[in-house]
Design an enzyme around this catalytic site. Structure first.
Site, PDB file in Angstrom:
ATOM      1  N   HIS A 181      20.851  -3.261  63.892  1.00  0.00           N
ATOM      2  CA  HIS A 181      20.831  -2.872  64.927  1.00  0.00           C
ATOM      3  C   HIS A 181      20.758  -1.301  65.143  1.00  0.00           C
ATOM      4  O   HIS A 181      21.934  -0.648  65.433  1.00  0.00           O
ATOM      5  CB  HIS A 181      22.237  -3.282  65.889  1.00  0.00           C
ATOM      6  CG  HIS A 181      23.603  -3.278  64.660  1.00  0.00           C
ATOM      7  ND1 HIS A 181      23.769  -2.606  63.857  1.00  0.00           N
ATOM      8  CD2 HIS A 181      24.341  -4.590  64.559  1.00  0.00           C
ATOM      9  CE1 HIS A 181      24.841  -3.012  63.192  1.00  0.00           C
ATOM     10  NE2 HIS A 181      25.043  -3.947  63.511  1.00  0.00           N
ATOM     11  N   ASN A 215      30.270 -12.736  59.125  1.00  0.00           N
ATOM     12  CA  ASN A 215      31.544 -12.264  59.659  1.00  0.00           C
ATOM     13  C   ASN A 215      32.329 -13.080  60.352  1.00  0.00           C
ATOM     14  O   ASN A 215      32.759 -13.010  61.192  1.00  0.00           O
ATOM     15  CB  ASN A 215      31.343 -10.863  60.246  1.00  0.00           C
ATOM     16  CG  ASN A 215      30.688 -10.984  61.685  1.00  0.00           C
ATOM     17  OD1 ASN A 215      29.832 -11.798  61.784  1.00  0.00           O
ATOM     18  ND2 ASN A 215      30.986 -10.093  62.503  1.00  0.00           N
ATOM     19  N   HIS A 221      24.735 -13.703  65.392  1.00  0.00           N
ATOM     20  CA  HIS A 221      25.958 -14.037  65.091  1.00  0.00           C
ATOM     21  C   HIS A 221      26.189 -15.660  65.595  1.00  0.00           C
ATOM     22  O   HIS A 221      26.117 -15.836  66.889  1.00  0.00           O
ATOM     23  CB  HIS A 221      27.127 -13.197  65.716  1.00  0.00           C
ATOM     24  CG  HIS A 221      27.114 -11.892  65.232  1.00  0.00           C
ATOM     25  ND1 HIS A 221      27.886 -11.399  63.866  1.00  0.00           N
ATOM     26  CD2 HIS A 221      26.460 -10.707  65.295  1.00  0.00           C
ATOM     27  CE1 HIS A 221      27.602 -10.350  63.680  1.00  0.00           C
ATOM     28  NE2 HIS A 221      26.744  -9.666  64.520  1.00  0.00           N
ATOM     29  N   HIS A 236      31.691 -13.411  72.431  1.00  0.00           N
ATOM     30  CA  HIS A 236      33.191 -13.333  72.561  1.00  0.00           C
ATOM     31  C   HIS A 236      33.604 -13.913  73.969  1.00  0.00           C
ATOM     32  O   HIS A 236      32.686 -13.656  74.890  1.00  0.00           O
ATOM     33  CB  HIS A 236      33.630 -11.940  72.598  1.00  0.00           C
ATOM     34  CG  HIS A 236      33.729 -11.302  71.167  1.00  0.00           C
ATOM     35  ND1 HIS A 236      34.119 -11.374  70.037  1.00  0.00           N
ATOM     36  CD2 HIS A 236      32.424 -10.233  70.848  1.00  0.00           C
ATOM     37  CE1 HIS A 236      33.777 -10.658  69.072  1.00  0.00           C
ATOM     38  NE2 HIS A 236      32.728  -9.962  69.467  1.00  0.00           N
ATOM     39  N   LYS A 254      25.189  -8.705  53.169  1.00  0.00           N
ATOM     40  CA  LYS A 254      25.380  -7.900  54.298  1.00  0.00           C
ATOM     41  C   LYS A 254      26.536  -6.676  54.002  1.00  0.00           C
ATOM     42  O   LYS A 254      27.498  -7.336  53.372  1.00  0.00           O
ATOM     43  CB  LYS A 254      25.829  -8.732  55.560  1.00  0.00           C
ATOM     44  CG  LYS A 254      26.224  -7.912  56.816  1.00  0.00           C
ATOM     45  CD  LYS A 254      25.108  -7.198  57.578  1.00  0.00           C
ATOM     46  CE  LYS A 254      25.605  -6.330  58.810  1.00  0.00           C
ATOM     47  NZ  LYS A 254      25.817  -6.821  59.842  1.00  0.00           N
ATOM     48  N   ASP A 289      21.287  -9.458  67.584  1.00  0.00           N
ATOM     49  CA  ASP A 289      22.748  -9.147  67.362  1.00  0.00           C
ATOM     50  C   ASP A 289      23.559  -9.869  68.564  1.00  0.00           C
ATOM     51  O   ASP A 289      24.475  -9.432  68.945  1.00  0.00           O
ATOM     52  CB  ASP A 289      23.090  -7.590  67.277  1.00  0.00           C
ATOM     53  CG  ASP A 289      24.625  -7.388  66.900  1.00  0.00           C
ATOM     54  OD1 ASP A 289      25.152  -8.150  66.202  1.00  0.00           O
ATOM     55  OD2 ASP A 289      24.982  -6.113  67.146  1.00  0.00           O
ATOM     56  N   HIS A 317      18.991 -11.036  63.047  1.00  0.00           N
ATOM     57  CA  HIS A 317      20.256 -10.512  63.234  1.00  0.00           C
ATOM     58  C   HIS A 317      20.923 -11.516  64.344  1.00  0.00           C
ATOM     59  O   HIS A 317      20.960 -11.253  65.279  1.00  0.00           O
ATOM     60  CB  HIS A 317      20.685  -8.992  63.265  1.00  0.00           C
ATOM     61  CG  HIS A 317      21.834  -8.788  63.364  1.00  0.00           C
ATOM     62  ND1 HIS A 317      22.420  -7.607  62.609  1.00  0.00           N
ATOM     63  CD2 HIS A 317      23.049  -8.831  63.835  1.00  0.00           C
ATOM     64  CE1 HIS A 317      23.654  -7.389  62.698  1.00  0.00           C
ATOM     65  NE2 HIS A 317      24.049  -8.137  63.537  1.00  0.00           N
ATOM     66  N   HIS A 354      25.290  -2.584  58.055  1.00  0.00           N
ATOM     67  CA  HIS A 354      26.050  -2.018  59.390  1.00  0.00           C
ATOM     68  C   HIS A 354      26.065  -0.740  59.156  1.00  0.00           C
ATOM     69  O   HIS A 354      27.066  -0.253  58.542  1.00  0.00           O
ATOM     70  CB  HIS A 354      27.355  -2.756  59.723  1.00  0.00           C
ATOM     71  CG  HIS A 354      27.903  -2.531  60.936  1.00  0.00           C
ATOM     72  ND1 HIS A 354      28.010  -3.151  61.926  1.00  0.00           N
ATOM     73  CD2 HIS A 354      28.495  -0.969  61.333  1.00  0.00           C
ATOM     74  CE1 HIS A 354      28.347  -2.438  63.194  1.00  0.00           C
ATOM     75  NE2 HIS A 354      28.593  -1.272  62.799  1.00  0.00           N
TER      76      HIS A 354
HETATM   77  C1  NCD Z   1      29.449  -8.098  66.225  1.00  0.00           C
HETATM   78  C2  NCD Z   1      30.324  -9.322  66.406  1.00  0.00           C
HETATM   79  O1  NCD Z   1      30.954  -9.461  67.366  1.00  0.00           O
HETATM   80  O2  NCD Z   1      30.417 -10.016  65.153  1.00  0.00           O
HETATM   81  N1  NCD Z   1      29.571  -7.095  67.317  1.00  0.00           N
HETATM   82  C3  NCD Z   1      28.928  -6.193  67.911  1.00  0.00           C
HETATM   83  O3  NCD Z   1      29.373  -5.485  68.684  1.00  0.00           O
HETATM   84  N2  NCD Z   1      27.649  -5.867  67.392  1.00  0.00           N
HETATM   85  C4  NCD Z   1      29.596  -7.513  64.820  1.00  0.00           C
HETATM   86  C5  NCD Z   1      28.454  -6.479  64.432  1.00  0.00           C
HETATM   87  O4  NCD Z   1      27.182  -6.785  64.368  1.00  0.00           O
HETATM   88  O5  NCD Z   1      28.642  -5.197  64.522  1.00  0.00           O
HETATM   89 ZN    ZN Z   2      26.005  -7.865  64.450  1.00  0.00          ZN
END
Ligand code: NCD
Ligand code: ZN
Length: 345
Positions: free
Chosen positions: A174, A41, A15, A251, A99, A247, A13, A136
């Site tokens: 998660h 996403n 991003h 950001h 997903k 996960d 998992h 999710h």
């Molecule tokens: C994830 C994201 O920022 O894309 N954020 C998070 O808090 N885990 C999205 C997600 O997996 O829920």
């Molecule tokens: Zn995630």
């Protein structure tokens, strides 16, 4: 034990984002992980096989020529998803999973599924193909307390969904609660879950006591210590339903340290070291290989990686920031400024 050699782990998992952020964060995962399930996403989300293939090309084009890192692609399930397109993507080896984000559940999930009744044909197709549905697992009902959203999802959404689709295979992404642990154990071979480093190392006191820590805010939100303990017991059992999924969700600092901060922790550079710390503290380093490197591939029907990684005990301070395009777009890693007890050799 001062060193520990594992089959090379995979991140089930992750991003990776896109553009400059992708270029900045990809090396941190590619240096350690063999494969990663890449979350869809983006803005706009990856919803078709063609979009997933194009995203995979953007990722591959940023890898050094000798890299063996393999992005495993997903598409974002929407009310309009086409079962034919998903099947073609799976059969052609472009897609690994689908997903499900309940609409509005987390970062960039506005296009998510509004009513599961609308995606029945896609779910039937996944059943027939044996293709995993990644969820999710949180309800978005405003009446449900944020700390209860996962447990309520399992009860009200996932249990009936599994009953309606008896061959569907699901990963609860998660997982954060003892209810999720029980749910996975109650559906052996059919339901697995990923567990993040932050949900193993931290609980909601870490988030809130002594001042709010925006860099520890992620979704599902950190839970109370009893849930953390249940997760630690589950992952260190070596049972096949539990596998590594960081996960890692970068950001920029200015989007985290603000009046309405984004959810997500950036853990890619240190995640394996943090998992090692958790397993070490639980006297279960002998189970890390199962959690990090064996259970995930087995669930996805893939072989374990053939090469290895070695962890060694060493005190290493986590850097405070990773600059993306310059100081204004820095990302602050999970555990920034703190000292880790392990490093990857
Ligand atoms: C994830 C994201 O920022 O894309 N954020 C998070 O808090 N885990 C999205 C997600 O997996 O829920
Ligand atoms: Zn995630």
């Amino acid at each position: 034990m001062d060193t520990l050699t594992l089959h090379r782990p995979d991140d089930w998992h992750l991003h990776l984002r896109d553009g400059a952020m992708l270029a900045a964060v990809l090396p941190d995962s590619a240096a350690i992980m063999g494969r990663a399930v890449v979350m869809p996403n983006l803005v706009p989300p990856v919803v078709t096989t063609a979009q997933a293939a194009a995203y995979r090309e953007r990722i591959r084009s940023l890898l050094p020529p000798d890299s063996r890192f393999e992005p495993l692609m997903t598409v974002y399930l929407t009310d309009q998803s086409d079962p034919q397109d998903i099947e073609a993507g799976y059969v052609d080896g472009v897609l690994s999973a689908v997903k499900l984000y309940p609409a509005g559940a987390t970062t960039n999930s506005d296009a998510g599924v509004t009513t599961l009744g609308r995606v029945g044909r896609v779910l039937e197709r996944l059943e027939r193909l044996g293709m995993p549905l990644l969820v999710h697992g949180e309800v978005t009902d405003p009446d449900i307390d944020i700390f209860d959203r996962e447990a309520v999802f399992l009860d009200r959404v996932l249990a009936p969904l599994l009953a309606r689709h008896p061959a569907l295979r699901v990963v609860v992404e998660h997982a954060t609660t003892s209810q999720a642990v029980d749910f996975v154990r109650a559906h052996p071979g059919r339901v697995g879950c990923t567990v993040t480093p932050q949900h193993l190392l931290l609980n909601r006191n870490d988030l809130l006591v002594g001042g709010i820590k925006p860099h520890l805010y992620c979704l599902p939100v950190l839970k109370r210590a009893a849930h953390q303990q249940a997760l630690i017991a589950a992952v260190t059992s070596g049972e096949p339903g539990f596998f590594l999924g960081t996960d890692s969700a970068p950001h920029t600092v200015h989007r985290k340290e603000t009046a309405v901060g984004c959810a997500g922790c950036y853990s890619a550079p240190i995640a394996l070291q943090l998992y090692a710390q958790v397993f070490d503290q639980a006297h279960a380093l002998d189970k890390l290989d199962a959690f990090a490197s064996l259970n995930g591939p087995a669930f996805y029907g893939l072989p374990a990686n053939r090469d290895t990684v070695t962890l060694e005990r060493a005190w290493v301070v986590v850097p405070n920031r990773l600059e993306i395009t310059g100081p204004a777009s820095a990302v602050r890693p999970l555990m920034a400024g703190q000292t880790l007890a392990w490093r990857v050799r």
